[in-house]
Scaffold this motif. Sequence first.
Motif, mmCIF file in Angstrom:
data_model
loop_
_atom_site.group_PDB
_atom_site.id
_atom_site.type_symbol
_atom_site.label_atom_id
_atom_site.label_comp_id
_atom_site.label_asym_id
_atom_site.label_seq_id
_atom_site.Cartn_x
_atom_site.Cartn_y
_atom_site.Cartn_z
ATOM 1 N N MET A 294 -19.401 30.856 8.305
ATOM 2 C CA MET A 294 -20.826 30.753 8.022
ATOM 3 C C MET A 294 -21.517 32.115 8.005
ATOM 4 O O MET A 294 -22.690 32.214 7.627
ATOM 5 C CB MET A 294 -21.493 29.845 9.055
ATOM 6 C CG MET A 294 -21.028 28.398 9.001
ATOM 7 S SD MET A 294 -21.673 27.419 10.392
ATOM 8 C CE MET A 294 -23.446 27.453 10.060
ATOM 9 N N GLY A 295 -20.822 33.164 8.443
ATOM 10 C CA GLY A 295 -21.408 34.494 8.456
ATOM 11 C C GLY A 295 -22.434 34.692 9.551
ATOM 12 O O GLY A 295 -23.430 35.402 9.358
ATOM 13 N N ILE A 296 -22.207 34.060 10.714
ATOM 14 C CA ILE A 296 -23.126 34.162 11.845
ATOM 15 C C ILE A 296 -22.337 34.508 13.102
ATOM 16 O O ILE A 296 -21.102 34.528 13.084
ATOM 17 C CB ILE A 296 -23.911 32.846 12.067
ATOM 18 C CG1 ILE A 296 -22.923 31.687 12.290
ATOM 19 C CG2 ILE A 296 -24.824 32.561 10.886
ATOM 20 C CD1 ILE A 296 -23.593 30.349 12.585
ATOM 21 N N SER A 297 -23.030 34.757 14.201
ATOM 22 C CA SER A 297 -22.352 35.049 15.453
ATOM 23 C C SER A 297 -21.864 33.750 16.094
ATOM 24 O O SER A 297 -22.364 32.659 15.802
ATOM 25 C CB SER A 297 -23.309 35.753 16.421
ATOM 26 O OG SER A 297 -24.325 34.862 16.861
ATOM 27 N N LYS B 257 -15.521 30.051 16.840
ATOM 28 C CA LYS B 257 -15.272 31.384 16.294
ATOM 29 C C LYS B 257 -14.974 31.320 14.803
ATOM 30 O O LYS B 257 -15.509 32.107 14.006
ATOM 31 C CB LYS B 257 -14.105 32.026 17.039
ATOM 32 C CG LYS B 257 -13.788 33.447 16.611
ATOM 33 C CD LYS B 257 -12.638 34.015 17.446
ATOM 34 C CE LYS B 257 -12.276 35.427 17.009
ATOM 35 N NZ LYS B 257 -11.143 35.976 17.795
ATOM 36 N N SER B 258 -14.116 30.364 14.404
ATOM 37 C CA SER B 258 -13.751 30.222 12.998
ATOM 38 C C SER B 258 -14.943 29.772 12.161
ATOM 39 O O SER B 258 -15.180 30.271 11.061
ATOM 40 C CB SER B 258 -12.601 29.211 12.871
ATOM 41 O OG SER B 258 -12.278 28.991 11.521
ATOM 42 N N LEU C 43 -30.452 16.811 9.833
ATOM 43 C CA LEU C 43 -29.994 18.163 10.135
ATOM 44 C C LEU C 43 -30.468 19.159 9.082
ATOM 45 O O LEU C 43 -30.617 18.806 7.908
ATOM 46 C CB LEU C 43 -28.456 18.212 10.199
ATOM 47 C CG LEU C 43 -27.768 17.292 11.210
ATOM 48 C CD1 LEU C 43 -26.258 17.389 11.049
ATOM 49 C CD2 LEU C 43 -28.191 17.631 12.633
ATOM 50 N N SER C 44 -30.657 20.396 9.505
ATOM 51 C CA SER C 44 -30.979 21.452 8.548
ATOM 52 C C SER C 44 -29.719 21.808 7.765
ATOM 53 O O SER C 44 -28.611 21.394 8.130
ATOM 54 C CB SER C 44 -31.490 22.694 9.285
ATOM 55 O OG SER C 44 -30.418 23.306 10.014
ATOM 56 N N LYS C 45 -29.877 22.607 6.711
ATOM 57 C CA LYS C 45 -28.721 22.976 5.897
ATOM 58 C C LYS C 45 -27.675 23.720 6.727
ATOM 59 O O LYS C 45 -26.472 23.459 6.608
ATOM 60 C CB LYS C 45 -29.157 23.846 4.713
ATOM 61 C CG LYS C 45 -27.986 24.222 3.792
ATOM 62 C CD LYS C 45 -28.427 25.106 2.655
ATOM 63 C CE LYS C 45 -27.251 25.397 1.716
ATOM 64 N NZ LYS C 45 -26.096 25.992 2.424
ATOM 65 N N ARG C 46 -28.110 24.637 7.575
ATOM 66 C CA ARG C 46 -27.156 25.400 8.372
ATOM 67 C C ARG C 46 -26.489 24.530 9.427
ATOM 68 O O ARG C 46 -25.304 24.700 9.742
ATOM 69 C CB ARG C 46 -27.859 26.594 9.030
ATOM 70 C CG ARG C 46 -28.376 27.606 8.042
ATOM 71 C CD ARG C 46 -27.263 28.158 7.172
ATOM 72 N NE ARG C 46 -26.586 29.288 7.772
ATOM 73 C CZ ARG C 46 -25.427 29.768 7.340
ATOM 74 N NH1 ARG C 46 -24.793 29.199 6.340
ATOM 75 N NH2 ARG C 46 -24.876 30.811 7.943
#
Length: 278
Positions: free
Chosen positions: A221-224, A215-216, A197-200
């Motif tokens: 993570m600061g993403i949509s 949503k949480s 897996l990638s870091k994100r």
Amino acid sequence: MINGSGFEWQESVSQLINVLQRSDFAASFLNSIKAISDFDSAVIMAYGVGPTPKILHDQLDDEYKDAFYDRYLKGAFILSPLYQSYKNNANGFFHINDAAPEGFFDSEYHQKYYCYSGLIDQVFYLKQFGAGVAIVVSLARTRKLPPFSRLEKMALKSIESIIISLVAKNWEKLANDEYKFCDYLNKAFENFGRSVLSKREKDAVNCMLRGSSSKSAAREMGISTETERSYRKTIYNKLNVCSHSEIYHLFFKSLEFADRGEDCDPLSLLWHSAKISH
């Protein structure tokens, strides 16, 4: 279900001071808190003094001991809101709703461990000692009692400073460096899936395992939310699973390899072992 009076609590505290650092302190300590509010499941444990939590004292119903000793201590603790609070250096008094991520009560962890343990509500005190060591005092209610009321939580919060001081004094020796060990299971959590897996994507998996909703997790993570959900689809494909439940199962299976090396992905070791066995 607030019990007794302030006078009874003060009397119990004065008696506790006389038994500090004695073998009967823990039981007397928990019984004294019952002068404020009742509970029927309690555990005092130390984090950071071994690869798994060190149980200092428990008052668990025999019906639910297996859930704690056979599930929680064998790896489920890593995903618990109590342990995550410890990792985030939290201190003080908390209700489970304050510590759990959004979506926790619909998570695999909640279904596979929390419900199985018979708990319907929980509060806890957390004292950080430094050097990676902390004590948690978990006070919970099973189905035999109603959830903690707002007044009960306020009453338990009001004695926070005294509880933390007593914990600090009684278990102060646990802060010594001689008690520190490598936390293999925590490393396994950090490394799970990192070989594919990638870091994100790893960040998203960690949120999923802790019970966060899309949503949480997206907020953390600061993403949509849409981006977080796209990560989940990619994760399912890379791990060859079809559901959150299967990821949860895969994680706990991989913990069998948690002590093979601090920098190893336990998932890759699990897959390698499966190939060899076939």
